[in-house]
Design a protein around this motif. Structure first.
Motif, short mmCIF file in Angstrom:
data_model
loop_
_atom_site.label_atom_id
_atom_site.label_comp_id
_atom_site.label_asym_id
_atom_site.label_seq_id
_atom_site.Cartn_x
_atom_site.Cartn_y
_atom_site.Cartn_z
N GLU A 1 28.39 61.23 36.59
CA GLU A 1 28.69 59.78 36.59
C GLU A 1 27.11 59.03 36.27
O GLU A 1 27.13 57.94 35.58
CB GLU A 1 29.17 59.40 37.95
N GLU B 1 29.42 46.75 35.01
CA GLU B 1 30.73 46.60 34.66
C GLU B 1 31.90 47.22 35.09
O GLU B 1 32.95 47.10 35.61
CB GLU B 1 30.59 46.78 33.13
N TYR B 2 31.33 48.73 35.42
CA TYR B 2 32.29 49.53 36.13
C TYR B 2 32.60 48.99 37.76
O TYR B 2 33.68 49.08 37.89
CB TYR B 2 31.76 50.90 36.22
N MET C 1 26.47 56.38 32.96
CA MET C 1 26.16 54.95 33.13
C MET C 1 24.70 54.59 32.66
O MET C 1 24.43 54.00 31.89
CB MET C 1 26.33 54.59 34.66
N ARG D 1 39.51 59.27 40.86
CA ARG D 1 39.01 58.23 39.57
C ARG D 1 38.28 59.04 38.65
O ARG D 1 37.80 60.18 38.91
CB ARG D 1 38.08 57.22 40.35
N TYR E 1 38.55 53.52 32.12
CA TYR E 1 38.43 53.93 33.54
C TYR E 1 39.66 54.04 34.12
O TYR E 1 40.71 53.49 33.97
CB TYR E 1 37.51 53.00 34.38
N SER F 1 36.12 48.15 39.14
CA SER F 1 36.48 49.09 40.33
C SER F 1 36.83 48.04 41.54
O SER F 1 37.96 48.24 42.27
CB SER F 1 35.48 50.21 40.75
N SER G 1 34.36 51.95 27.65
CA SER G 1 34.62 53.05 28.18
C SER G 1 36.13 52.60 28.75
O SER G 1 36.67 51.48 28.84
CB SER G 1 33.67 53.36 29.52
N TYR H 1 26.95 50.47 35.26
CA TYR H 1 27.42 50.36 36.46
C TYR H 1 27.96 48.87 37.13
O TYR H 1 28.89 48.69 37.74
CB TYR H 1 26.23 50.75 37.85
N ARG I 1 36.87 48.52 29.52
CA ARG I 1 35.80 47.56 29.82
C ARG I 1 34.44 48.00 29.09
O ARG I 1 34.11 49.30 29.10
CB ARG I 1 35.23 47.65 31.32
N GLY J 1 36.13 58.33 34.45
CA GLY J 1 36.05 57.72 33.13
C GLY J 1 35.66 58.27 32.02
O GLY J 1 35.28 59.55 32.02
N THR K 1 29.20 49.93 28.61
CA THR K 1 29.30 50.91 29.79
C THR K 1 28.10 50.74 30.64
O THR K 1 26.76 50.84 30.25
CB THR K 1 29.06 52.25 29.29
#
Length: 359
Positions: free
Chosen positions: A209, A49-50, A213, A74, A227, A54, A225, A47, A42, A76, A45
């Motif tokens: 993390e 998009e993550y 991000m 988890r 994940y 997620s 990135s 928060y 995704r 990335g 990079t």
């Protein structure tokens, strides 16, 4: 009663075979083989998009196989950068040195920092007018391979065009894995470090993390990135009744997320094991079905035969009932009640006798 007992015994014996077959199939799997590793790509990079990735993963997991999982790990990693020494950024990529940044929640619980090491800061070390500088920690093996130590600086250069040409990293710590065989590291070894080979050596830079991000994602606007999730499967929760549900859930997990997520990939041996189990079970079911069919035919034959004999033996009683004014339906009802009573007793007693025999 004997016929009912035989049929009940056959069914119980088949059910016990299903449980034993599943237990033997799962016994051949290691814990690592039973676990499920999933990954998706995704970008950019951030928060936001993550969180999108997620949430998509969590939604499908809750719908399909959450009941089967003991834990979810988890992490990335970024796309790969060219790695070079400070001041040599223009020649980056001429050799085989590469690097990527990674974050792993709970990382500090599974490593030992060597003397002189410090955890990474969750912000960049540079002023706004200076090039981006990020603190990182690295594995001991990689530090030896690249001949770097605590306090050394390196430069990472993106292979794509971005708003900044490069960034600097400062090695704030070197660590060893507490247990290299621990399940925690399978995500790193299987998904994140897959680019390492004999011709290309890759340095993993571990950061928090938040740094991943907010610092990297903000500095490199076109940074993609990968994940990953390690789904720790509790095989003891599987049984003959829910094995089909589990197999279907794993397949639906792959089908739905492959459609929704870019670069989705799923690694596990559990689905193949369950598929093989169901295939063997199907072919084992055929002879059981034949046996039950033969038993049913024999029972029906004896029921018809015995009914005829009973009618002949009770002709006198039937005539007596007719002489007293009983209609044909009333006489039939007498025999129906008698047969129903015998059947109920057989249905109640047969499973008990079958369980004693099977036990």
């Amino acid at each position: 009663l004997m016929a009912s007992t035989i049929m009940a015994s056959t069914v119980m014996y088949y059910d016990s075979l299903k449980g034993l077959a599943l237990k033997n199939a799962l016994a051949k799997l290691t814990n690592a083989d039973a676990d499920i590793i999933i990954k998706a790509d995704r970008g950019p990079t951030s928060y936001k998009e993550y969180a999108w990735v997620s949430n998509a993963v969590d939604e499908v997991l809750e719908d399909q196989i959450a009941w089967l999982l003991k834990d979810r790990l988890r992490g990335g990693k970024t796309s790969t950068f060219f790695l070079t020494s400070p001041g040599n950024e223009k020649n980056a990529g001429d050799d085989n040195s590469r690097a990527y940044f990674a974050f792993r929640p709970r990382l500090l619980e599974h490593i030992t920092l060597l003397p002189g090491s410090n955890p990474t800061q969750e912000h960049s070390l540079n002023t706004p007018s200076e090039p981006l500088v990020v603190q990182v920690i690295v594995p001991l093996e990689a530090a030896h391979e690249f001949e770097i130590g605590i306090g050394d600086q390196l430069s990472v250069v993106p292979y794509w065009d971005d708003i900044i040409p490069y960034a600097k990293v400062v090695v704030s710590g070197v660590f060893e894995r507490n247990n290299p065989e621990e399940e925690f590291w399978r995500l790193d070894d299987t998904v994140f470090h897959a680019s390492h080979s004999r011709t290309v050596r890759t340095m993993p830079f571990y950061i928090s993390e938040k740094t991943f991000m907010d610092v990297l994602g903000t500095a490199f606007r076109d940074l993609d990135s990968t994940y990953g999730w390690l789904l720790d499967v509790e095989t003891n929760r599987l049984n003959a009744e829910n094995a089909s549900w589990a197999h279907s859930g794993i397949n639906l997990l792959n089908t739905r997320l492959s459609t929704d997520l870019l670069g989705y990939h799923q690694i596990t041996s559990l689905d193949e094991t369950l598929a093989d189990y169901h295939k063997r079970l199907f072919f084992s079911k055929l002879p059981i079905f034949v046996i039950l069919t033969i038993i049913a035919v024999v029972i029906l034959y004896y029921v018809v035969t015995l009914s005829s004999l009973m009618v002949e033996q009770q002709q006198g009683e039937i005539s007596l009932l007719r002489s007293r004014g009983a209609s044909s339906s009333q006489i039939l009802a007498v025999f129906v009640v008698e047969g129903f009573t015998i059947s109920i007793l057989a249905i109640i007693a047969a499973p008990l006798l079958a369980s004693i025999v099977i036990g």
